[in-house]
Design an enzyme around this catalytic site. Structure first.
Site, PDB file in Angstrom:
ATOM      1  N   CYS A 222     -18.514  16.064 -15.969  1.00 41.00           N
ATOM      2  CA  CYS A 222     -17.530  15.819 -14.929  1.00 41.00           C
ATOM      3  C   CYS A 222     -16.293  15.144 -15.518  1.00 41.00           C
ATOM      4  O   CYS A 222     -16.386  14.207 -16.301  1.00 41.00           O
ATOM      5  CB  CYS A 222     -18.049  14.955 -13.794  1.00 41.00           C
ATOM      6  SG  CYS A 222     -19.447  15.647 -12.938  1.00 41.00           S
TER       7      CYS A 222
ATOM      8  N   ARG B  21     -15.836  18.949 -20.041  1.00 40.67           N
ATOM      9  CA  ARG B  21     -16.812  17.989 -19.512  1.00 40.67           C
ATOM     10  C   ARG B  21     -17.694  18.594 -18.412  1.00 40.67           C
ATOM     11  O   ARG B  21     -18.612  17.932 -17.922  1.00 40.67           O
ATOM     12  CB  ARG B  21     -16.084  16.761 -18.946  1.00 40.67           C
ATOM     13  CG  ARG B  21     -15.211  16.067 -19.965  1.00 40.67           C
ATOM     14  CD  ARG B  21     -14.423  14.959 -19.322  1.00 40.67           C
ATOM     15  NE  ARG B  21     -15.271  13.867 -18.931  1.00 40.67           N
ATOM     16  CZ  ARG B  21     -15.599  12.852 -19.706  1.00 40.67           C
ATOM     17  NH1 ARG B  21     -15.133  12.802 -20.940  1.00 40.67           N
ATOM     18  NH2 ARG B  21     -16.372  11.897 -19.268  1.00 40.67           N
TER      19      ARG B  21
ATOM     20  N   TRP C 281     -19.979  18.996 -13.526  1.00 38.16           N
ATOM     21  CA  TRP C 281     -21.215  19.410 -14.194  1.00 38.16           C
ATOM     22  C   TRP C 281     -22.326  18.895 -13.293  1.00 38.16           C
ATOM     23  O   TRP C 281     -22.496  17.681 -13.149  1.00 38.16           O
ATOM     24  CB  TRP C 281     -21.295  18.795 -15.593  1.00 38.16           C
ATOM     25  CG  TRP C 281     -22.500  19.233 -16.355  1.00 38.16           C
ATOM     26  CD1 TRP C 281     -22.633  20.372 -17.093  1.00 38.16           C
ATOM     27  CD2 TRP C 281     -23.750  18.537 -16.467  1.00 38.16           C
ATOM     28  NE1 TRP C 281     -23.884  20.431 -17.649  1.00 38.16           N
ATOM     29  CE2 TRP C 281     -24.594  19.313 -17.287  1.00 38.16           C
ATOM     30  CE3 TRP C 281     -24.239  17.331 -15.965  1.00 38.16           C
ATOM     31  CZ2 TRP C 281     -25.892  18.934 -17.607  1.00 38.16           C
ATOM     32  CZ3 TRP C 281     -25.531  16.945 -16.285  1.00 38.16           C
ATOM     33  CH2 TRP C 281     -26.345  17.749 -17.099  1.00 38.16           C
TER      34      TRP C 281
ATOM     35  N   ASN D 285     -17.408  10.611 -11.513  1.00 37.64           N
ATOM     36  CA  ASN D 285     -18.105  11.005 -12.745  1.00 37.64           C
ATOM     37  C   ASN D 285     -19.199   9.969 -12.987  1.00 37.64           C
ATOM     38  O   ASN D 285     -18.891   8.781 -13.063  1.00 37.64           O
ATOM     39  CB  ASN D 285     -17.087  11.031 -13.903  1.00 37.64           C
ATOM     40  CG  ASN D 285     -17.744  11.136 -15.271  1.00 37.64           C
ATOM     41  OD1 ASN D 285     -17.201  10.649 -16.243  1.00 37.64           O
ATOM     42  ND2 ASN D 285     -18.898  11.755 -15.361  1.00 37.64           N
ATOM     43  N   GLY D 286     -20.446  10.436 -13.079  1.00 42.66           N
ATOM     44  CA  GLY D 286     -21.557   9.506 -13.301  1.00 42.66           C
ATOM     45  C   GLY D 286     -22.740   9.920 -12.460  1.00 42.66           C
ATOM     46  O   GLY D 286     -22.801  11.047 -11.959  1.00 42.66           O
TER      47      GLY D 286
ATOM     48  N   GLU E 153     -30.641  22.116 -36.680  1.00 44.74           N
ATOM     49  CA  GLU E 153     -29.295  22.312 -36.156  1.00 44.74           C
ATOM     50  C   GLU E 153     -28.980  23.801 -35.974  1.00 44.74           C
ATOM     51  O   GLU E 153     -28.356  24.195 -34.983  1.00 44.74           O
ATOM     52  CB  GLU E 153     -28.280  21.623 -37.081  1.00 44.74           C
ATOM     53  CG  GLU E 153     -26.831  21.720 -36.641  1.00 44.74           C
ATOM     54  CD  GLU E 153     -26.550  21.226 -35.228  1.00 44.74           C
ATOM     55  OE1 GLU E 153     -27.428  20.611 -34.600  1.00 44.74           O
ATOM     56  OE2 GLU E 153     -25.447  21.496 -34.729  1.00 44.74           O
TER      57      GLU E 153
ATOM     58  N   LYS F  96     -27.929  25.330 -32.304  1.00 42.75           N
ATOM     59  CA  LYS F  96     -26.648  26.016 -32.121  1.00 42.75           C
ATOM     60  C   LYS F  96     -26.875  27.404 -31.528  1.00 42.75           C
ATOM     61  O   LYS F  96     -26.186  27.816 -30.612  1.00 42.75           O
ATOM     62  CB  LYS F  96     -25.970  26.108 -33.481  1.00 42.75           C
ATOM     63  CG  LYS F  96     -24.504  25.978 -33.504  1.00 42.75           C
ATOM     64  CD  LYS F  96     -23.921  24.592 -33.477  1.00 42.75           C
ATOM     65  CE  LYS F  96     -24.456  23.653 -32.447  1.00 42.75           C
ATOM     66  NZ  LYS F  96     -23.976  22.320 -32.501  1.00 42.75           N
TER      67      LYS F  96
ATOM     68  N   GLU G 293     -27.914  27.217 -27.880  1.00 43.47           N
ATOM     69  CA  GLU G 293     -26.811  26.753 -27.052  1.00 43.47           C
ATOM     70  C   GLU G 293     -25.820  27.848 -26.682  1.00 43.47           C
ATOM     71  O   GLU G 293     -25.428  27.964 -25.526  1.00 43.47           O
ATOM     72  CB  GLU G 293     -26.068  25.714 -27.892  1.00 43.47           C
ATOM     73  CG  GLU G 293     -25.645  24.494 -27.186  1.00 43.47           C
ATOM     74  CD  GLU G 293     -24.916  23.557 -28.130  1.00 43.47           C
ATOM     75  OE1 GLU G 293     -25.081  23.645 -29.368  1.00 43.47           O
ATOM     76  OE2 GLU G 293     -24.174  22.727 -27.616  1.00 43.47           O
TER      77      GLU G 293
ATOM     78  N   HIS H  27     -49.632  26.094 -39.498  1.00 48.58           N
ATOM     79  CA  HIS H  27     -50.578  25.273 -38.735  1.00 48.58           C
ATOM     80  C   HIS H  27     -50.538  25.574 -37.238  1.00 48.58           C
ATOM     81  O   HIS H  27     -50.996  24.769 -36.437  1.00 48.58           O
ATOM     82  CB  HIS H  27     -50.320  23.788 -39.006  1.00 48.58           C
ATOM     83  CG  HIS H  27     -50.554  23.416 -40.445  1.00 48.58           C
ATOM     84  ND1 HIS H  27     -51.803  23.414 -41.012  1.00 48.58           N
ATOM     85  CD2 HIS H  27     -49.687  23.103 -41.440  1.00 48.58           C
ATOM     86  CE1 HIS H  27     -51.709  23.085 -42.295  1.00 48.58           C
ATOM     87  NE2 HIS H  27     -50.422  22.898 -42.580  1.00 48.58           N
TER      88      HIS H  27
ATOM     89  N   LYS I 189     -19.677  19.069 -22.673  1.00 47.31           N
ATOM     90  CA  LYS I 189     -19.508  18.480 -23.994  1.00 47.31           C
ATOM     91  C   LYS I 189     -19.900  17.012 -24.030  1.00 47.31           C
ATOM     92  O   LYS I 189     -20.383  16.518 -25.034  1.00 47.31           O
ATOM     93  CB  LYS I 189     -18.064  18.637 -24.460  1.00 47.31           C
ATOM     94  CG  LYS I 189     -17.840  18.091 -25.851  1.00 47.31           C
ATOM     95  CD  LYS I 189     -17.078  19.057 -26.712  1.00 47.31           C
ATOM     96  CE  LYS I 189     -17.131  18.695 -28.169  1.00 47.31           C
ATOM     97  NZ  LYS I 189     -18.267  19.284 -28.869  1.00 47.31           N
TER      98      LYS I 189
HETATM   99  C1  F6R Z   1     -24.711  20.439 -29.453  1.00 46.73           C
HETATM  100  C2  F6R Z   1     -24.058  19.290 -28.872  1.00 46.73           C
HETATM  101  C3  F6R Z   1     -24.914  18.260 -28.206  1.00 46.73           C
HETATM  102  C4  F6R Z   1     -24.370  16.875 -28.572  1.00 46.73           C
HETATM  103  C5  F6R Z   1     -25.126  15.791 -27.801  1.00 46.73           C
HETATM  104  C6  F6R Z   1     -24.637  14.402 -28.186  1.00 46.73           C
HETATM  105  O1  F6R Z   1     -23.777  21.305 -30.008  1.00 46.73           O
HETATM  106  O2  F6R Z   1     -22.876  19.175 -28.925  1.00 46.73           O
HETATM  107  O3  F6R Z   1     -26.240  18.383 -28.559  1.00 46.73           O
HETATM  108  O4  F6R Z   1     -24.517  16.689 -29.938  1.00 46.73           O
HETATM  109  O5  F6R Z   1     -24.947  15.976 -26.439  1.00 46.73           O
HETATM  110  O6  F6R Z   1     -23.267  14.291 -27.973  1.00 46.73           O
HETATM  111  P1  F6R Z   1     -22.430  13.155 -28.682  1.00 46.73           P
HETATM  112  O7  F6R Z   1     -22.410  13.435 -30.134  1.00 46.73           O
HETATM  113  O8  F6R Z   1     -21.081  13.226 -28.055  1.00 46.73           O
HETATM  114  O9  F6R Z   1     -23.127  11.862 -28.392  1.00 46.73           O
END
Ligand code: F6R
Length: 590
Positions: free
Chosen positions: A2, A27, A72, A96-97, A462, A466, A469, A485, A585
């Protein structure tokens, strides 16, 4: 998670608010809305979906003052009805929250006959403020928010209170700016786009915006004076710079991000507060979420190998609820690109309460995490707009590896140089073109496994995150030796496997796993920094050989093609890699 904007000025508010929402859309992007005040009456437009879908509805909104929101969803599905602003008896609120006691408060309001028009937790804020409003909006906001449990940054408009916006903050970010016009925004770039002087509100504070004046108040509504933030956002215009997506542009910026983030802690300032704490550090806990957690996994391997200081990597959302053991000499490193992740902030607070020294490693100056921690290292990756973290992950690795080297040297050990890595990353990026062919094979996969041992395990985690996502393909990052295993039962012709090998010492061990999955029909793609590895076993087009490098820092290279693979697969599948479904994000709720 948000984004909120507020505007008071001479121009029509709606276009400025839309501009602000576009900057905050990373956001959350499941619905958006605007409320303006025109001749003392509220006008509201809301739409399900992205901000651009709101533009035509916003054309009818009049007035030089307004608030806006991009959502969001937490409570209540993405819909027009659940979109903000929420309006009750002439009070409009954007939030937001998360309000944790929303259910009880809503039941109380409903018992008094009040009718709700959404399923959100946020709507109750409008009701509480409306109940307490007696002509003084700021007082009503103070009294209304006093009953809330959880986190909030809110902006409030009120019919009958004049051309004024009231705001409050607890646990979610909020900035207020002034210049020709006054603005509120959830992040610095959005606020700085409209105002010369920007102020960060602290938890428990309030703000009033009127004309070209911003006034800040403490929890007792005493007016406070604060220095404006110092910032330089010149090069961060947030554009795509000719690239088809932000994600692709941000990957191209990886070499520069690594270079900017390499910090020579040891040579630069042996007596700096961070170095003094490092000298007294005997244990490290890294707290983080998602991709940042994976940078912690890579850092653990490097710190332990180079300095022999034991490291525990903790998923931030688990940390505080497990009553963590913090011994004397523990340094807690809270890693967060945004510096606004609620789980990471809560973990950092918990560590501090338990007596640890807490270091924030973040990409965003003045973010909430920096307020909570004792020290801060900035990763200097530049603004990252795509939801999937790419260059910011690399910058986190560079900073954490620098820290590992500094710690090693302070403990009388040596560490290999990091300086060659920006150029090596440039080379790795160029070689990553090859994964375009791999993406074609992945797009019809049932699931995809990423395997690696030792230093390569973080890369496997990672790579898998990715891909999930942005391409929505299921799969897992797995320790290569652990497959046999149990998880091997899932592997077959429709489950490609990506194997990562950045360490000669364990190359043959990972290759054993490669043979095992190939025997079960899986196509294997190999990402390696070791010359000739896989030759004669795998088709050449399925091997990507990256420049050779020090194994301990190899995730700085091996993750690059994995990010590219996720991107290419998402594009082939017709997904928007910059705004993956269901995600945002910055995750500012616990
Ligand atoms: C994946 C991604 C998320 C963030 C996670 C933590 O691409 O971006 O998994 O890494 O939400 O976010 P930050 O780093 O902002 O605390």
């Amino acid at each position: 998670m948000c984004g909120i904007v507020g505007y008071v000025g001479k121009e029509r508010a709606a276009p400025v608010l839309l501009e602000g929402l576009k900057k905050l859309e990373y956001r959350g992007y499941d619905s958006a809305g605007i409320a303006t005040l025109s001749a003392g009456k509220l006008q509201v437009a809301k739409r399900k979906g992205r901000v651009e879908g709101l533009a035509s509805a916003a054309q009818t909104l009049q007035g030089n003052i307004g608030i806006a929101h991009t959502r969001w969803a937490t409570h209540g599905a993405p819909s027009e009805r659940n979109a903000h602003p929420h309006v009750y008896r002439g009070i409009a609120v954007v939030h937001n929250g998360i309000i944790e006691n929303a259910k009880e408060l809503r039941e109380e309001c409903e018992a008094k006959g009040e009718v709700f028009s959404s399923e959100t937790d946020s709507e109750v804020i409008a009701h509480l403020i409306a109940e307490t409003y007696r002509g003084d909006l700021l007082l009503a906001v103070k009294e209304g928010t006093a009953r809330l449990k959880g986190s909030y940054a809110i902006a409030v408009l009120c019919e009958g209170a004049g051309n004024v916006i009231a705001a409050a903050k607890r646990g979610s970010p909020l900035l207020a700016g002034k210049g020709e016009r006054c603005v509120l925004a959830s992040d610095l770039p959005a606020a700085a786009a409209f105002a010369k002087e920007v102020y960060a509100l602290k938890d428990g504070e309030f703000a009033l915006l009127k004309g070209n004046e911003v006034r800040l108040f403490d929890g007792e509504l005493n007016e406070i004076r604060r220095e404006p933030l110092k910032f330089d956002l010149k090069e961060e215009d947030g554009g795509k710079n000719g690239f088809s997506h932000h994600m692709l542009k941000e990957m191209a910026e990886i070499p520069a991000s690594i270079a900017n983030s390499l910090v020579n802690l040891q040579a630069k300032s042996r007596f700096s507060p961070i170095c003094i704490v490092l000298c007294q550090t005997y244990y490290i806990q890294i707290v983080a979420c998602g991709t940042a957690y994976h940078s912690g996994v890579a850092a653990k391997a490097a710190i332990e190998a180079l300095s022999r200081v034991p490291v525990e990597v903790c998923i931030a959302s688990e940390y505080r609820y497990r009553d963590p053991i913090v011994r004397k000499g523990t340094l807690v490193i809270a890693v967060s690109q945004s510096g606004e992740t609620a789980d990471t902030i809560a973990a950092a607070k918990c560590a501090k309460e338990k007596g640890a020294k807490v270091l924030a490693l973040t990409n965003v100056p003045y973010s909430s995490l920096t307020e909570v921690c004792d020290f801060c290292i900035y990763t200097h990756a530049g603004r990252e707009v795509a939801v999937a973290a790419t260059k910011s992950f690399m910058a986190q690795l560079a900073a954490l590896f620098s820290l590992a080297s500094a710690l090693a040297e302070l403990k009388g050990r040596s560490a290999p140089p990091l300086a060659p890595f920006p150029a090596l990353a440039e080379d790795a990026l160029a070689r990553s073109e090859r994964v375009k062919g791999w993406a074609k094979a992945l797009r019809s996969a049932k699931s995809v496994y990423f395997i690696g041992r030792g230093y390569d395990y973080a890369a496997a985690l990672e790579g898998s995150l990715k891909l999930k996502e942005v391409s929505y393909l299921p799969g897992e990052g797995y320790p290569a030796g652990e497959l046999k295993h149990g998880t091997l039962a899932l592997v077959g012709a429709d489950t490609p496997v990506v194997a990562i090998v950045g360490d000669k010492r364990i190359a043959e061990k990972t290759m054993n796993a490669v043979h095992e999955v190939r025997s079960r029909g899986a196509r294997v793609f190999l990402v390696t920094t070791i010359e000739d590895l896989g030759a004669g076993i795998l088709p050449l087009e399925d091997i990507l050989t990256l420049p050779s490098c020090e194994a301990v820092f190899s995730p700085l290279l091996t993750v690059i093609p994995l990010q590219m693979l996720a991107y290419e697969t998402a594009v082939l599948l017709g997904n928007d890699p910059d705004k993956p479904r269901n995600l945002a994000k910055s995750v500012t709720v616990e």
